[in-house]
Scaffold this active site. Structure first.
Site, PDB file in Angstrom:
ATOM      1  CG  ASN A   1      -2.097  -1.048   0.913  1.00 44.17           C
ATOM      2  OD1 ASN A   1      -2.282  -1.494  -0.223  1.00 44.17           O
ATOM      3  ND2 ASN A   1      -2.820  -1.423   1.944  1.00 44.17           N
TER       4      ASN A   1
ATOM      5  CB  CYS B   1     -14.174  -4.322  -4.831  1.00 45.40           C
ATOM      6  SG  CYS B   1     -13.564  -3.849  -3.222  1.00 45.40           S
TER       7      CYS B   1
ATOM      8  CG  ASP C   1     -17.309  10.694  -0.923  1.00 42.02           C
ATOM      9  OD1 ASP C   1     -16.961   9.494  -0.932  1.00 42.02           O
ATOM     10  OD2 ASP C   1     -17.614  11.293   0.120  1.00 42.02           O
TER      11      ASP C   1
ATOM     12  CB  ILE D   1     -12.597  -0.117   7.676  1.00 43.33           C
ATOM     13  CG1 ILE D   1     -11.846   0.048   9.000  1.00 43.33           C
ATOM     14  CG2 ILE D   1     -12.056   0.845   6.605  1.00 43.33           C
ATOM     15  CD1 ILE D   1     -11.872   1.431   9.622  1.00 43.33           C
TER      16      ILE D   1
HETATM   17  N1  EPU Z   1     -14.484   6.300   2.040  1.00 42.22           N
HETATM   18  C1  EPU Z   1     -15.484   7.150   1.606  1.00 42.22           C
HETATM   19  N2  EPU Z   1     -15.175   8.128   0.711  1.00 42.22           N
HETATM   20  C2  EPU Z   1     -13.920   8.295   0.229  1.00 42.22           C
HETATM   21  C3  EPU Z   1     -12.910   7.442   0.670  1.00 42.22           C
HETATM   22  C4  EPU Z   1     -13.209   6.448   1.578  1.00 42.22           C
HETATM   23  O1  EPU Z   1     -16.645   7.009   2.012  1.00 42.22           O
HETATM   24  O2  EPU Z   1     -13.714   9.220  -0.573  1.00 42.22           O
HETATM   25  C5  EPU Z   1     -14.785   5.247   3.023  1.00 42.22           C
HETATM   26  C6  EPU Z   1     -14.622   3.858   2.432  1.00 42.22           C
HETATM   27  O3  EPU Z   1     -15.799   3.406   1.798  1.00 42.22           O
HETATM   28  C7  EPU Z   1     -14.285   3.040   3.663  1.00 42.22           C
HETATM   29  C8  EPU Z   1     -13.511   4.029   4.540  1.00 42.22           C
HETATM   30  O4  EPU Z   1     -13.829   5.321   4.051  1.00 42.22           O
HETATM   31  O5  EPU Z   1     -15.469   2.691   4.328  1.00 42.22           O
HETATM   32  C9  EPU Z   1     -12.023   3.845   4.552  1.00 42.22           C
HETATM   33  O6  EPU Z   1     -11.515   3.815   3.220  1.00 42.22           O
HETATM   34  P1  EPU Z   1     -10.032   4.274   2.868  1.00 42.22           P
HETATM   35  O7  EPU Z   1     -10.142   5.365   1.873  1.00 42.22           O
HETATM   36  O8  EPU Z   1      -9.268   4.510   4.110  1.00 42.22           O
HETATM   37  O9  EPU Z   1      -9.450   2.990   2.146  1.00 42.22           O
HETATM   38  P2  EPU Z   1      -8.729   2.915   0.743  1.00 42.22           P
HETATM   39  O10 EPU Z   1      -7.787   4.034   0.587  1.00 42.22           O
HETATM   40  O11 EPU Z   1      -9.714   2.643  -0.320  1.00 42.22           O
HETATM   41  C10 EPU Z   1      -6.664   1.623   1.690  1.00 42.22           C
HETATM   42  C11 EPU Z   1      -5.933   0.360   1.373  1.00 42.22           C
HETATM   43  C12 EPU Z   1      -6.815  -0.815   1.741  1.00 42.22           C
HETATM   44  C13 EPU Z   1      -7.123  -0.725   3.225  1.00 42.22           C
HETATM   45  C14 EPU Z   1      -7.765   0.617   3.573  1.00 42.22           C
HETATM   46  C15 EPU Z   1      -7.979   0.837   5.041  1.00 42.22           C
HETATM   47  C16 EPU Z   1      -4.526   0.956  -0.434  1.00 42.22           C
HETATM   48  C17 EPU Z   1      -4.227   0.846  -1.885  1.00 42.22           C
HETATM   49  N3  EPU Z   1      -5.617   0.333  -0.029  1.00 42.22           N
HETATM   50  O12 EPU Z   1      -7.868   1.589   0.932  1.00 42.22           O
HETATM   51  O13 EPU Z   1      -6.056  -1.982   1.479  1.00 42.22           O
HETATM   52  O14 EPU Z   1      -8.011  -1.757   3.573  1.00 42.22           O
HETATM   53  O15 EPU Z   1      -6.924   1.683   3.091  1.00 42.22           O
HETATM   54  O16 EPU Z   1      -6.784   0.761   5.734  1.00 42.22           O
HETATM   55  O17 EPU Z   1      -3.791   1.574   0.311  1.00 42.22           O
HETATM   56  C18 EPU Z   1      -5.758  -4.223   0.949  1.00 42.22           C
HETATM   57  O18 EPU Z   1      -4.539  -4.003   1.007  1.00 42.22           O
HETATM   58  O19 EPU Z   1      -6.252  -5.377   0.857  1.00 42.22           O
HETATM   59  C19 EPU Z   1      -6.662  -3.111   0.993  1.00 42.22           C
HETATM   60  C20 EPU Z   1      -7.941  -3.211   0.648  1.00 42.22           C
END
Ligand code: EPU
Length: 425
Positions: A25, A120, A128, A333
């Site tokens: 990540n 997914c 957003d 999460i």
């Molecule tokens: N969310 C929103 N709006 C946004 C962004 C996020 O509602 O604009 C919500 C998401 O739906 C979720 C929560 O906020 O419920 C947290 O999402 P976050 O943005 O923190 O996650 P992400 O950036 O999509 C990264 C990792 C994930 C990991 C999560 C949480 C990367 C590429 N992916 O995802 O990793 O689970 O942070 O730590 O860094 C994995 O490695 O298997 C994986 C899924």
């Protein structure tokens, strides 16, 4: 077409030393950040995983010169030859972190056109907050009907205040990338604090950007137009791979030392393994996990860092399937990240799921079965279950595992696991 399977014959005790790879990540954030540089960047300690391969293809598609030595984990990126600012769907659909190219391309070229994959199996995954943050620093961002994001900043970006509704990892990273070359100061409030946020800040600072506060709730970025890395940058070790190997050690009542890791990133998991009755010893850059007797069931809730990481919830809940008594797991999460437990039931687990909560009643043994990985960490959970189970477990959906774990079978085999791949006709 032949479908590849991972075959695991369980009940082998894992023993020995294993080195963790560079972080997935953090890699998928730092590779697009190379676009921001005026001069070639060298990035080290990158894992040889599918998400990094797609990142290389994406940079090359844009026109960057990329030299990638997968076995050494070293990549050199010369972004000066980039001619495109739009990425095709075919590349974006293969990697969820493709949204980071919006922030990086916008910062460097004032425009980006990036189609985004929809939801997914772990949840909806909207962006957003990323868009809100980019708008707050002067970008015009629209999404067309097909889900392609069009971002523009004809007159450049200028610093501003970004209040995130939740501490999103991706949103924090994307706004940091977008703000890295903006005029003035951008302040991100309610920022994510995960280790890869700090790693990205360190990489940006190594190029001459001025990022302060990464690892806290408030990050300040003073953008700089002339970003030039002075030396190779090595990404931090993978927190989730470290945790998966620690869980696998406990699951087989083994004795495993994971080297090259950062023990302080693992505190939430270490605390739970200790509570379950495993022994965990930390050194400067290694963790030894030993487990002899039965494990006790525990309760945990996934949280943002430094809470228990959602990415380890799935492998941890596999381990809890054979712990004595009852365990409760709350996934805070991602709304659909308990689906792997249905596969565990095929292996004899006793689980009840109510929306975001799973109640796991420990059973003495799991048994091998044909199961399917529906996402990366679900795959890791099935590997942990397969290592514990009596008989042979056949896991399909192995491409999910390859997205994020480097040489997983080799590493587990070197510790004594009976694990291999096969292709059915
Ligand atoms: N969310 C929103 N709006 C946004 C962004 C996020 O509602 O604009 C919500 C998401 O739906 C979720 C929560 O906020 O419920 C947290 O999402 P976050 O943005 O923190 O996650 P992400 O950036 O999509 C990264 C990792 C994930 C990991 C999560 C949480 C990367 C590429 N992916 O995802 O990793 O689970 O942070 O730590 O860094 C994995 O490695 O298997 C994986 C899924």
């Amino acid at each position: 077409m032949a479908e590849e399977k991972m075959l695991i014959t369980g009940e082998r005790r894992l023993e020995g030393t294993v080195r963790v790879s560079g972080g997935k990540n953090t890699a998928v954030a730092i590779i697009p950040a190379a676009i921001l540089s005026q001069t070639p960047c060298v990035i080290e300690n990158l894992p040889n995983i599918e998400d990094v391969i797609v990142s290389v293809e994406t940079l090359r598609y844009l026109g960057a010169k990329v030299t990638w030595s997968p076995e050494e984990g070293i990549m050199e990126v010369d972004p000066s030859t980039i001619t495109k600012t739009a990425i095709p769907e075919e590349l974006c659909s293969r990697m969820r972190a493709s949204s980071y190219y919006i922030g990086a391309l916008l910062a460097r070229f004032g425009e980006a056109k990036v189609p985004l994959p929809g939801g997914c199996t772990i949840g909806r995954r909207p962006i957003d907050q990323h868009i809100k943050g980019m708008r707050a620093i002067g970008a015009q961002v629209d999404t067309d009907r097909g889900g392609t994001v069009l971002a523009q900043a004809k007159n450049g970006l200028s610093g501003g205040d970004v209040f995130l509704d939740m501490p999103t990892v991706g949103g924090t990273i994307n706004v940091m990338l977008a703000a890295s070359r903006a005029q003035g100061i951008t302040t991100i409030y309610n920022a994510a604090k995960e280790p890869h946020i700090v790693d990205l800040a360190n990489f940006l600072n190594s190029m001459g950007c001025k990022v302060k506060g990464a690892g806290t709730d408030v990050i300040r970025i003073r953008g700089q137009q002339n970003l030039r890395p002075r030396r190779p940058y090595a990404v931090i070790p993978d927190q989730i791979e470290t945790g998966t190997l620690m869980i696998a050690a406990a699951a087989t009542h083994g004795d495993v030392t994971v080297t090259g890791c950062i023990p302080t990133h693992m505190e939430a998991l270490t605390a739970k393994l200790l509570e379950m009755g495993a022994r965990v010893d930390e050194k400067d850059d290694a963790i030894r996990v030993r487990s002899i007797g039965a494990h006790r069931g525990v309760t945990f809730k996934t949280q943002v860092y430094p809470g228990f990481p959602t990415d380890l919830q799935q492998p941890m809940s596999a381990l809890l399937c054979t712990a004595t008594g009852s365990s409760t797991v709350v996934e805070n999460i991602f709304e659909s990240r308990l689906r792997h437990l249905a596969e565990m039931e095929r292996m004899g687990a006793n689980v009840r799921v109510f929306e975001r909560t799973a109640v796991i009643q420990g059973v003495p043994k799991l048994h091998g079965a044909a199961v399917e990985a529906s996402d990366l960490r679900a795959g890791a959970a099935l590997v942990v279950a397969g290592l514990m189970a009596q008989g042979t477990t056949e896991i399909t959906g192995t491409h999910f595992i390859d997205r994020g774990y480097e040489h997983l079978e080799d590493k587990l085999s070197s510790l004594g696991a009976d694990i291999r791949r096969s292709k059915d006709a």
